[in-house]
Design a protein around this motif. Structure first.
Motif, short mmCIF file in Angstrom:
data_model
loop_
_atom_site.label_atom_id
_atom_site.label_comp_id
_atom_site.label_asym_id
_atom_site.label_seq_id
_atom_site.Cartn_x
_atom_site.Cartn_y
_atom_site.Cartn_z
N GLN A 185 0.82 -1.22 0.00
CA GLN A 185 0.00 0.00 0.00
C GLN A 185 0.85 1.27 0.00
OE1 GLN A 185 -2.58 -0.72 3.35
NE2 GLN A 185 -4.17 -1.60 2.07
N ASP A 189 2.23 1.34 -3.99
CA ASP A 189 1.10 2.15 -4.46
C ASP A 189 1.29 3.65 -4.23
OD1 ASP A 189 0.04 -0.19 -5.26
OD2 ASP A 189 -1.45 -0.36 -3.67
N GLY A 201 1.06 -19.93 4.22
CA GLY A 201 0.00 -20.53 3.39
C GLY A 201 -1.37 -19.97 3.74
N PRO A 205 -3.99 -16.72 0.07
CA PRO A 205 -5.15 -16.35 -0.77
C PRO A 205 -5.52 -14.87 -0.67
CG PRO A 205 -5.60 -18.38 0.41
CD PRO A 205 -4.33 -17.83 0.98
N GLN A 216 1.21 -4.70 -8.27
CA GLN A 216 1.28 -4.21 -6.89
C GLN A 216 2.28 -5.04 -6.11
OE1 GLN A 216 -3.20 -4.26 -6.44
NE2 GLN A 216 -2.73 -2.46 -5.22
N VAL B 109 -6.26 7.34 8.14
CA VAL B 109 -5.05 6.86 7.47
C VAL B 109 -5.37 5.71 6.53
CG1 VAL B 109 -2.81 5.75 7.85
CG2 VAL B 109 -3.50 7.63 9.32
N PHE B 110 -6.20 4.78 7.03
CA PHE B 110 -6.47 3.57 6.26
C PHE B 110 -7.39 3.82 5.07
CE2 PHE B 110 -5.25 -0.34 8.90
CZ PHE B 110 -4.16 0.33 9.44
N ARG B 113 -5.56 4.73 1.81
CA ARG B 113 -4.66 3.63 1.40
C ARG B 113 -5.46 2.46 0.83
NH1 ARG B 113 -0.97 6.58 0.63
NH2 ARG B 113 -0.23 7.82 2.38
N TYR B 114 -6.49 2.06 1.58
CA TYR B 114 -7.27 0.91 1.13
C TYR B 114 -8.08 1.24 -0.12
CZ TYR B 114 -6.09 -2.21 4.94
OH TYR B 114 -5.41 -3.05 5.78
N LYS B 116 -7.20 3.21 -2.50
CA LYS B 116 -6.31 3.18 -3.66
C LYS B 116 -5.86 1.74 -3.96
CE LYS B 116 -2.34 5.35 -5.74
NZ LYS B 116 -1.07 5.99 -5.57
N SER B 117 -5.38 1.04 -2.92
CA SER B 117 -4.77 -0.28 -3.15
C SER B 117 -5.80 -1.39 -3.36
CB SER B 117 -3.89 -0.66 -1.97
OG SER B 117 -2.84 0.25 -1.84
N ASP B 118 -6.83 -1.39 -2.52
CA ASP B 118 -7.77 -2.52 -2.56
C ASP B 118 -8.98 -2.28 -3.43
OD1 ASP B 118 -6.00 -3.55 -0.83
OD2 ASP B 118 -7.41 -4.05 0.76
N ASN B 121 -6.89 0.12 -7.54
CA ASN B 121 -5.88 -0.69 -8.23
C ASN B 121 -6.39 -2.11 -8.54
OD1 ASN B 121 -3.94 1.21 -8.52
ND2 ASN B 121 -2.75 0.63 -6.73
N GLN B 122 -7.17 -2.67 -7.62
CA GLN B 122 -7.70 -4.03 -7.87
C GLN B 122 -8.72 -4.01 -9.01
OE1 GLN B 122 -7.20 -7.23 -6.13
NE2 GLN B 122 -5.30 -6.17 -5.70
N THR B 124 -8.76 -1.79 -11.45
CA THR B 124 -7.99 -1.54 -12.67
C THR B 124 -7.35 -2.83 -13.17
OG1 THR B 124 -7.48 0.59 -11.68
CG2 THR B 124 -6.28 0.03 -13.67
N ALA B 125 -6.87 -3.64 -12.22
CA ALA B 125 -6.22 -4.89 -12.61
C ALA B 125 -7.20 -5.89 -13.21
CB ALA B 125 -5.53 -5.50 -11.39
N ILE B 128 -9.40 -5.65 -17.89
CA ILE B 128 -8.43 -5.99 -18.93
C ILE B 128 -9.18 -6.54 -20.14
CG2 ILE B 128 -6.47 -6.48 -17.42
CD1 ILE B 128 -7.34 -9.42 -17.45
N GLN B 142 -7.48 -15.19 -18.10
CA GLN B 142 -8.00 -13.82 -18.01
C GLN B 142 -9.52 -13.79 -18.11
OE1 GLN B 142 -5.62 -11.97 -21.06
NE2 GLN B 142 -4.10 -11.27 -19.61
N ALA B 184 -8.39 -21.65 -0.74
CA ALA B 184 -7.99 -21.10 0.56
C ALA B 184 -7.83 -22.23 1.58
CB ALA B 184 -9.02 -20.09 1.05
N TYR B 187 -4.58 -24.05 0.94
CA TYR B 187 -3.43 -23.30 1.48
C TYR B 187 -3.36 -23.45 3.00
CZ TYR B 187 -1.57 -20.81 -2.58
OH TYR B 187 -0.94 -20.50 -3.76
#
Lengths: 277, 213
Positions: A185, A189, A201, A205, A216, B109-110, B113-114, B116-118, B121-122, B124-125, B128, B142, B184, B187
């Motif tokens: 972040q 970013d 692990g 996810p 990112q 603060v969060f 940040r969140y 933009k990043s979560d 940007n997510q 935008t990614a 496609i 894709q 998940a 993992y």
């Protein structure tokens, strides 16, 4: 066996225990295949010019050591062998000790590497995201001294390092919060610097979506498998590689038990449909 | 003497490992003792670590060495003391102010940040052209990314009844969600086995010396 009869779970625990212990003693040497995400991490380190400075952040504690310590060791060795200068930080208090353990190991393996010149441990700083953000503006404000109390002005490795502009990339070994997410972040970013790393692990996810078109995250080492892949790529087999046999056999056993459970379930269902017990 | 304490440490670690794992057989006094010792040690360790690694270098030393240059650190110090007043029932309301301050600051603060990043940007990614890619494997990947994201989001839209074409799309979203939950879980299983491997590497290597490092 009656369709309703269940296996005592203690037998399953015992079998898992045996299936994990035996491959550790009698090594099989199952092949390790590398994934794209792990290769991206490797390529980032390989493509970093010698003499560059990178940050390795130890954001874990002994609870996640089996998964994250092997990958941290392998990445750090790879950096030092390529003459990439390593600046160690930690967003978790115990991360400092984890880094020190690797440091002790490297002292004998790379006696030519000099503390303060080739690598430095700046220690832990509380604050998580706020700390990372402040590091982006001025390193010296956050870390006026290294772990031993030496002023960073006296450490040659820190010459010219003012903020993230003077860093090639950040690599976080992260077991949760604060960790790799905060580095992504802020460092990527906000400041546009490449971020890579490894995670447990359990958290993989949630972190994997950051490996995307926006880059990112530049690759990700996920769990013990990721660590084993990195050890394989740098040709330095360690505890992750030796653990992969055990991991594979244990997974096979779990799959077998899942299959048995499902077969049992369908048999029960069929019996009930026929009006059985 | 150092060697003796190293050996003692390894033996204690091995015995505590067995004591903790004995819970898998059934709850027992060995497990309870190990659990209590672990909790007590952790609490003690964290208390000392907080004092020596956070409070002393970040608050006490700067204030004692150069109060004029660091007086601003009195603000978090006072907020910290206010937080502790929660322990005195008659004035526990004072602690609400630092709690409110922490929540407000964290949100502020969060949020950016969140966002933009979560979010940005997510998104935008995900936006496609799925048909651009080296080979058919990439194209399929894709396509799955785009279809999975859209159908997954549709499943979580509850303001419209899930029926007709909307219901079918939502159902496809469920399958994507099930696959992601399965991944998940996989993992998580890998992580748990990895921890067992770590403990066994310790027992078989450091303790028994059967395997090398």
């Amino acid at each position: 066996m009656s369709a309703h009869k269940q296996i005592d779970r203690r037998w399953i625990f015992l079998l898992i225990f045996i299936c994990v212990a035996l491959p550790l003693i009698f090594v099989i040497g199952l092949p390790i295949e590398t994934t794209e995400n792990s290769r991206l991490v490797y390529d980032l380190v390989q493509n970093t010019p010698p003499g560059s400075k990178v940050i390795l952040s130890f954001d874990y504690d002994p609870g996640s050591k089996p998964e994250l310590h092997p990958m941290a060791t392998a990445v750090m060795k790879n950096c030092l062998e390529r003459n990439v200068k390593v600046i160690i930080t930690a967003l978790w208090p115990m991360g400092v000790q984890m880094a020190e353990e690797i440091h002790e190991e490297l002292k004998t393996e790379y006696p030519q590497m000099e503390y303060g010149v080739d690598y430095v441990n700046l220690g832990f700083k509380a604050g998580g995201m706020v700390t990372v953000q402040a590091m982006g503006k001025s390193f010296r404000t956050i870390f006026p001294t290294d772990l031993n109390g030496t002023s960073i002005n006296e450490l040659p490795i820190m010459n010219g390092v003012k903020n993230f502009d003077n860093i090639a990339f950040v690599c976080s070994f992260s077991a949760g919060d604060p960790g790799i997410k905060q580095w992504v972040q802020i460092t990527h970013d906000t400041f546009g610097k490449p971020v890579t790393g490894g995670v447990t692990g359990v958290s993989a996810p949630a972190v994997l979506p950051y490996v995307n078109e926006q880059q990112q995250l530049t690759g990700l080492l996920a769990g013990l498998k990721g660590a084993a892949e990195y050890e394989f790529m740098v040709k330095k087999p360690g505890t992750a590689t030796s653990g992969m046999d055990a991991q594979s056999i244990a997974h096979l056993l779990i799959i077998i038990f899942i299959a048995i459970g499902n077969i049992n379930y369908w048999r029960n269902k069929k019996k009930e449909a026929k009006g059985g017990e | 003497m150092l060697h003796f304490f190293e050996v003692l440490g390894v033996w204690l670690a091995a015995l505590f490992t067995f004591a903790i794992y004995s819970f898998l057989y059934k709850d027992n006094p060995f497990y309870k003792v190990a659990e209590q010792i672990f909790v007590g040690l952790s609490a003690g360790y964290w208390f000392i670590y907080t004092v020596y690694s956070i409070l002393i270098p970040n608050l006490f030393l700067p204030l004692s060495e150069d109060f004029t240059g660091n007086w601003i650190k009195m603000i978090p110090a006072v907020l910290g003391i206010m937080m502790l007043l929660r322990l005195i029932p008659s004035i526990d309301w004072v602690s609400r102010y630092p709690v409110a301050f922490v929540i407000g600051t964290t949100s502020g603060v969060f949020f950016l940040r969140y966002l933009k990043s979560d979010v940005i940007n997510q998104m935008t990614a995900t936006m496609i052209n799925p048909f651009t890619g080296g080979d058919w494997v990439v194209v399929i990947g894709q396509l799955l990314l785009v279809v999975g994201t859209i159908t997954g989001v549709i499943y979580f839209y509850f303001s419209k009844k899930h029926e007709g074409a909307f219901g079918v799309t939502a159902k496809i979203g469920i399958y994507f969600l099930m696959v992601s939950f399965g991944a998940a879980f996989g993992y998580t299983a890998m992580a748990r086995i990895s921890l067992l491997i770590g403990r066994l590497q310790f027992l078989l290597g450091d303790w028994l010396g059967i395997i090398g490092h």
